[in-house]
Enzyme design. Structure first.
Site, PDB file in Angstrom:
ATOM      1  N   GLY A 160      -8.730  -1.242  11.538  1.00  0.00           N
ATOM      2  CA  GLY A 160      -7.334  -1.643  11.601  1.00  0.00           C
ATOM      3  C   GLY A 160      -7.133  -3.137  11.687  1.00  0.00           C
ATOM      4  N   CYS A 188     -19.929  -4.570  10.251  1.00  0.00           N
ATOM      5  CA  CYS A 188     -18.586  -5.019   9.864  1.00  0.00           C
ATOM      6  C   CYS A 188     -18.151  -4.385   8.558  1.00  0.00           C
ATOM      7  CB  CYS A 188     -18.565  -6.525   9.638  1.00  0.00           C
ATOM      8  SG  CYS A 188     -18.910  -7.472  11.085  1.00  0.00           S
ATOM      9  N   CYS A 229     -16.630  -3.586  20.190  1.00  0.00           N
ATOM     10  CA  CYS A 229     -15.777  -3.832  19.029  1.00  0.00           C
ATOM     11  C   CYS A 229     -14.753  -2.697  18.990  1.00  0.00           C
ATOM     12  CB  CYS A 229     -16.661  -3.849  17.778  1.00  0.00           C
ATOM     13  SG  CYS A 229     -15.739  -4.113  16.257  1.00  0.00           S
ATOM     14  N   CYS A 277      -8.279  -4.540   1.976  1.00  0.00           N
ATOM     15  CA  CYS A 277      -9.214  -5.527   1.432  1.00  0.00           C
ATOM     16  C   CYS A 277     -10.242  -4.815   0.541  1.00  0.00           C
ATOM     17  CB  CYS A 277      -9.906  -6.275   2.554  1.00  0.00           C
ATOM     18  SG  CYS A 277      -8.727  -7.153   3.595  1.00  0.00           S
ATOM     19  N   CYS A 284      -6.279   1.310   7.860  1.00  0.00           N
ATOM     20  CA  CYS A 284      -5.719  -0.039   7.765  1.00  0.00           C
ATOM     21  C   CYS A 284      -4.908  -0.139   6.485  1.00  0.00           C
ATOM     22  CB  CYS A 284      -6.837  -1.079   7.757  1.00  0.00           C
ATOM     23  SG  CYS A 284      -6.218  -2.784   7.718  1.00  0.00           S
ATOM     24  N   SER A 296     -10.239 -13.747   9.379  1.00  0.00           N
ATOM     25  CA  SER A 296     -11.085 -13.335   8.261  1.00  0.00           C
ATOM     26  C   SER A 296     -10.630 -14.089   7.022  1.00  0.00           C
ATOM     27  CB  SER A 296     -10.982 -11.818   8.057  1.00  0.00           C
ATOM     28  OG  SER A 296     -11.434 -11.158   9.223  1.00  0.00           O
ATOM     29  N   LEU A 297     -11.338 -15.142   6.714  1.00  0.00           N
ATOM     30  CA  LEU A 297     -10.951 -16.009   5.599  1.00  0.00           C
ATOM     31  C   LEU A 297     -11.455 -15.418   4.272  1.00  0.00           C
ATOM     32  CD1 LEU A 297      -9.637 -18.675   4.711  1.00  0.00           C
ATOM     33  CD2 LEU A 297     -11.818 -19.811   5.165  1.00  0.00           C
ATOM     34  N   GLU A 304     -13.129   4.635  15.669  1.00  0.00           N
ATOM     35  CA  GLU A 304     -14.476   4.254  16.082  1.00  0.00           C
ATOM     36  C   GLU A 304     -14.472   2.995  16.939  1.00  0.00           C
ATOM     37  OE1 GLU A 304     -16.911   6.194  12.369  1.00  0.00           O
ATOM     38  OE2 GLU A 304     -16.375   4.094  12.187  1.00  0.00           O
ATOM     39  N   CYS A 309     -13.770  -3.625   2.053  1.00  0.00           N
ATOM     40  CA  CYS A 309     -13.818  -3.027   3.397  1.00  0.00           C
ATOM     41  C   CYS A 309     -13.602  -1.522   3.339  1.00  0.00           C
ATOM     42  CB  CYS A 309     -12.746  -3.667   4.275  1.00  0.00           C
ATOM     43  SG  CYS A 309     -12.597  -2.904   5.905  1.00  0.00           S
ATOM     44  N   ASN A 337     -21.883  -6.076   3.772  1.00  0.00           N
ATOM     45  CA  ASN A 337     -22.515  -4.798   4.104  1.00  0.00           C
ATOM     46  C   ASN A 337     -22.109  -3.805   3.040  1.00  0.00           C
ATOM     47  OD1 ASN A 337     -23.710  -5.512   6.660  1.00  0.00           O
ATOM     48  ND2 ASN A 337     -21.622  -5.638   7.439  1.00  0.00           N
TER      49      ASN A 337
HETATM   50  N1  SAH Z   1      -8.519  -6.333  10.249  1.00  0.00           N
HETATM   51  C1  SAH Z   1      -9.078  -7.382  11.011  1.00  0.00           C
HETATM   52  C2  SAH Z   1     -10.012  -6.871  12.046  1.00  0.00           C
HETATM   53  C3  SAH Z   1     -11.191  -6.108  11.484  1.00  0.00           C
HETATM   54  S1  SAH Z   1     -12.520  -7.192  11.532  1.00  0.00           S
HETATM   55  C4  SAH Z   1      -9.727  -8.402  10.110  1.00  0.00           C
HETATM   56  O1  SAH Z   1      -9.922  -8.103   8.956  1.00  0.00           O
HETATM   57  O2  SAH Z   1     -10.004  -9.494  10.596  1.00  0.00           O
HETATM   58  C5  SAH Z   1     -13.521  -6.621  10.287  1.00  0.00           C
HETATM   59  C6  SAH Z   1     -14.358  -7.778   9.788  1.00  0.00           C
HETATM   60  O3  SAH Z   1     -15.321  -7.245   8.920  1.00  0.00           O
HETATM   61  C7  SAH Z   1     -13.525  -8.764   8.991  1.00  0.00           C
HETATM   62  O4  SAH Z   1     -13.915 -10.078   9.295  1.00  0.00           O
HETATM   63  C8  SAH Z   1     -13.892  -8.429   7.565  1.00  0.00           C
HETATM   64  O5  SAH Z   1     -13.758  -9.555   6.739  1.00  0.00           O
HETATM   65  C9  SAH Z   1     -15.301  -7.946   7.713  1.00  0.00           C
HETATM   66  N2  SAH Z   1     -15.710  -7.021   6.675  1.00  0.00           N
HETATM   67  C10 SAH Z   1     -14.960  -6.085   6.058  1.00  0.00           C
HETATM   68  N3  SAH Z   1     -15.701  -5.415   5.151  1.00  0.00           N
HETATM   69  C11 SAH Z   1     -16.951  -5.933   5.198  1.00  0.00           C
HETATM   70  C12 SAH Z   1     -18.177  -5.655   4.516  1.00  0.00           C
HETATM   71  N4  SAH Z   1     -18.242  -4.683   3.627  1.00  0.00           N
HETATM   72  N5  SAH Z   1     -19.255  -6.390   4.833  1.00  0.00           N
HETATM   73  C13 SAH Z   1     -19.198  -7.344   5.779  1.00  0.00           C
HETATM   74  N6  SAH Z   1     -18.088  -7.637   6.470  1.00  0.00           N
HETATM   75  C14 SAH Z   1     -16.963  -6.960   6.175  1.00  0.00           C
HETATM   76 FE1  SF4 Z   2      -8.110  -4.030   7.212  1.00  0.00          FE
HETATM   77 FE2  SF4 Z   2      -9.623  -6.015   8.222  1.00  0.00          FE
HETATM   78 FE3  SF4 Z   2     -10.701  -4.128   6.613  1.00  0.00          FE
HETATM   79 FE4  SF4 Z   2      -9.050  -5.942   5.595  1.00  0.00          FE
HETATM   80  S1  SF4 Z   2     -11.066  -6.343   6.539  1.00  0.00           S
HETATM   81  S2  SF4 Z   2      -8.987  -3.726   5.185  1.00  0.00           S
HETATM   82  S3  SF4 Z   2      -7.598  -6.200   7.274  1.00  0.00           S
HETATM   83  S4  SF4 Z   2      -9.825  -3.804   8.645  1.00  0.00           S
END
Ligand code: SAH
Ligand code: SF4
Length: 373
Positions: free
Chosen positions: A182, A355, A120, A131, A127, A236-237, A97, A134, A312
């Site tokens: 990813g 996100c 984006c 996390c 991935c 992504s902290l 996507e 996610c 989200n």
């Molecule tokens: N893998 C990389 C790039 C993807 S960015 C990374 O993690 O940085 C995806 C972003 O969406 C990240 O900053 C992650 O922390 C955020 N994210 C993932 N799941 C989410 C959710 N359920 N709600 C809001 N943000 C989320």
């Molecule tokens: Fe992968 Fe980024 Fe989602 Fe973590 S937040 S599972 S690194 S896409």
């Protein structure tokens, strides 16, 4: 990029020098290589047939050894806020996507530019990082995308935006964020090759100032990204201490927060820029004032900006979003410590394009979020 079974290599993945070598190997003049590169990366050709000013025998010879792994549009969803989410089908039937967002982007270089059009971009099918919050993470990693497939998301989006009458033709997109499906730095070589194609002067015309790569914290590749490219970094902290981050982001056990922050401090941040720290707020998990105080301490002294993203909802993952008041209070704690913090609007949440909501399994999009006005 490993070859795909039964497929010829993707012509769009080749850097200009490799393309020049292919063209020279076919006994053609060097200007033909540049012409071909421009078709692939400036005009975003979908097929060799489109390249009508290339001699037919050259096109036939190219087709004998290579092909174009052009993405096919499998679905398109348009949000009421202007966001558009596309699902693309790769040549081997995988789904990835990309999300188009008008007028957003992390552009402190150009705060007054109101005509940003951002894509984006995804870098992997699924991935591996996993996390806990996610949706993409629940899929596991199916495969890496090749450099040509990463770049082609931009070309297909540009062409489609022109068809939809959005933005300035022929290439409406102005900004890129590698924040789709990813982990970009887990696919470092293809990411770097794709950046080379997208930022090339004969290519799609992006400036490194308008390109941001987001990582969950692949520490060695953060150093490489800083040394080998000039794009912006987002991290992504998502947690304020190691025990919390270990639970939320398993890769923290390998590269804990201190190592991550050391890599950020060593990152060559260009004048006037900042590193973006993304922080997904999860109610009762990482959203307390003391978390905000720890985050402020972690980024102290760095040219940093914290992007606060209220979770989200992904049904079944067991998290909740904090109240808007809690999000504001968290920001206030950061600001009191002179940390720039912005509350990120949830874009495209009515089409599961926000996100952490990107995931496609056999063409089925994740459940739409409910309960929001
Ligand atoms: N893998 C990389 C790039 C993807 S960015 C990374 O993690 O940085 C995806 C972003 O969406 C990240 O900053 C992650 O922390 C955020 N994210 C993932 N799941 C989410 C959710 N359920 N709600 C809001 N943000 C989320
Ligand atoms: Fe992968 Fe980024 Fe989602 Fe973590 S937040 S599972 S690194 S896409």
């Amino acid at each position: 990029m490993k070859p795909l079974p039964g497929r010829k290599p993707d012509l769009r993945a080749l850097p200009p020098e490799a393309l020049a070598a292919v063209v020279a190997g076919l006994g053609e003049k060097p200007f033909r290589a540049r012409q071909l590169f421009r078709w692939l990366h400036h005009r975003g050709a979908a097929t060799l047939e489109e390249m009508t000013d290339l001699p037919a025998p050259l096109r036939a010879a190219l087709a004998a050894s290579h092909e174009l792994w052009t993405l096919e549009r499998a679905s398109e969803q348009r949000s009421r806020d202007g966001t558009v989410k596309w699902t693309w089908r790769t040549v081997d039937g995988r789904l990835v996507e990309s999300v188009y967002m008008p007028h957003v982007g992390d552009d402190e270089d150009e705060p007054h530019n109101r005509d940003r059009r951002t894509l984006c971009v995804s870098t992997q099918v699924g991935c591996a990082v996993g996390c806990a919050f996610c949706m993409t993470g629940t899929m596991g990693l199916a495969r890496n995308l090749g450099a040509g497939e990463i770049a082609d998301q931009i070309h297909r989006a540009n062409r489609r935006l022109v068809e939809l009458g959005l933005g300035r033709p022929p290439r409406p997109l102005t900004n890129l964020v590698f924040m789709g499906m990813g982990e970009p730095l887990h696919n470092y070589e293809e990411l770097k090759a794709a950046l080379g194609l997208l930022l090339h002067g004969d290519g799609a015309g992006f400036s490194h100032r308008h390109v941001t790569v987001s990582t969950s914290g692949f520490v060695p590749e953060i150093a490489r990204l800083g040394a080998e490219t000039r794009v912006k970094l987002a991290v992504s902290l998502n947690a304020s201490h190691d025990a919390q981050r270990d639970r939320l982001m398993p890769l923290n056990r390998k590269w804990p927060i201190a190592e991550l922050m050391a890599a950020c401090r060593a990152f060559p941040v260009k004048q006037g820029r900042r590193i973006t720290f993304e922080y997904v707020l999860l109610a009762g998990v990482n959203d307390a004032d003391e978390d905000a105080r720890r985050v402020a301490a972690l980024v102290a002294g760095l040219p940093a900006k914290v992007n606060l993203i209220a979770y989200n909802d992904n049904p079944g993952l067991g998290f909740r979003a904090p109240s808007p008041e809690r999000v504001k209070a968290f920001r206030a704690v950061l600001e009191a410590r002179r940390v720039t913090a912005v509350i990120r609007r949830n874009r495209g949440d009515d089409i599961a394009a926000a996100c952490g909501q990107l995931a496609v399994v056999e063409g089925v999009a994740p459940a739409r979020r409910t309960g929001e006005p």
